[in-house]
Design an enzyme around this catalytic site. Sequence first.
Site, short mmCIF file in Angstrom:
data_model
loop_
_atom_site.label_atom_id
_atom_site.label_comp_id
_atom_site.label_asym_id
_atom_site.label_seq_id
_atom_site.Cartn_x
_atom_site.Cartn_y
_atom_site.Cartn_z
N LYS A 172 1.06 12.08 -1.28
CA LYS A 172 0.58 12.19 0.11
C LYS A 172 1.69 11.93 1.14
O LYS A 172 1.84 12.68 2.09
CB LYS A 172 -0.58 11.22 0.33
CG LYS A 172 -1.20 11.28 1.72
CD LYS A 172 -2.53 10.56 1.76
CE LYS A 172 -3.18 10.62 3.13
NZ LYS A 172 -4.50 9.96 3.14
N HIS A 173 2.44 10.85 0.94
CA HIS A 173 3.41 10.44 1.96
C HIS A 173 4.86 10.74 1.54
O HIS A 173 5.66 11.21 2.34
CB HIS A 173 3.27 8.94 2.26
CG HIS A 173 1.88 8.53 2.60
ND1 HIS A 173 1.29 8.80 3.82
CD2 HIS A 173 0.91 7.89 1.87
CE1 HIS A 173 0.05 8.33 3.84
NE2 HIS A 173 -0.21 7.77 2.67
N HIS A 199 0.87 -1.19 0.00
CA HIS A 199 0.00 0.00 0.00
C HIS A 199 0.91 1.24 0.00
O HIS A 199 0.76 2.11 -0.83
CB HIS A 199 -0.94 -0.03 1.21
CG HIS A 199 -1.92 1.10 1.26
ND1 HIS A 199 -3.06 1.08 2.00
CD2 HIS A 199 -1.91 2.31 0.67
CE1 HIS A 199 -3.73 2.22 1.84
NE2 HIS A 199 -3.04 2.98 1.04
N GLU A 259 0.40 7.81 -3.35
CA GLU A 259 1.30 7.52 -2.22
C GLU A 259 2.49 8.48 -2.19
O GLU A 259 2.90 8.95 -1.14
CB GLU A 259 1.77 6.06 -2.28
CG GLU A 259 0.67 5.06 -1.99
CD GLU A 259 0.04 5.23 -0.62
OE1 GLU A 259 0.74 5.07 0.39
OE2 GLU A 259 -1.18 5.52 -0.56
#
Length: 248
Positions: free
Chosen positions: A120-121, A61, A117
């Site tokens: 966002k991260h 993920h 991903e």
Amino acid sequence: MRGIIIVSFLILQSLVASSSQSAPDFNFFYWVNYWPGAICDSQKGCCPPTIRDTASDFMIHGLWPQFINGTWPAFCDQTNLFDISKISDLISKMERKWAEWGVWTCPSNETNLWEHEWNKHGTCVQSVFDHHSYFQTNLKFKQKLNLLNILKQKGIKPNDGFYGLDEIKNAIKCVIGFAPGIECNEDVKGNKQLFQFYICLDNYAKEFVECPYVPDKSCASKIKFPKFPKKRFSLSESLSAMSSVSTT
Ligand code: U2P
């Protein structure tokens, strides 16, 4: 004298270099993997068979920076958004190990998980990783830790059976030394099922660590391990299967 000056200059230079390298401004990472079978059932009880060349395995993920108080930074830099050209050498591996989970929903609903991903991260961990090393580190841990094999070796299989939550945590703990966080969701009958593993890493993503904080992720003491989605053959695979039958 000249030698002393040169040595002093080199020491000073290395001190300046190390102090200008910024330390991570978060406390640890969750490395999160999801089980595709848990996505199918939780929707409308259906599961579109995938033609993707994915392994029957947990899927990445993402790698999420975390604070110990249970909060996390997100979408930190609008000036360095996802750029697929920076990870072109990783794509084929990522397609097999980091599949879009919308592939398994009903109806299929692909957004772009990799882009999401990173934006966002990944943009919040640039003190540790650039584009390439962020994605590569995810793949490195995937290579290092085979969650499905670890479970299977303890008799915990994706067969729609029910297994103890502690039994599952302990199987992973036996190998990495620390219990993972587990997130559950519900199948159409309301059974709690294994959805995601949260593996904790230090703030440089080098080592497994004890999770400083694991949110309550709504499991029961026994949870279902749903089957992996069935694979549908692509048109070319079907044609080649048919031609091999007709020639025999
Ligand atoms: O829970 C919704 C989404 O928020 C992000 N999340 C959640 C918990 C946590 O401890 N850390 C964290 O980053 C996840 O973001 P995603 O990449 O899925 O959008 C999580 O799914």
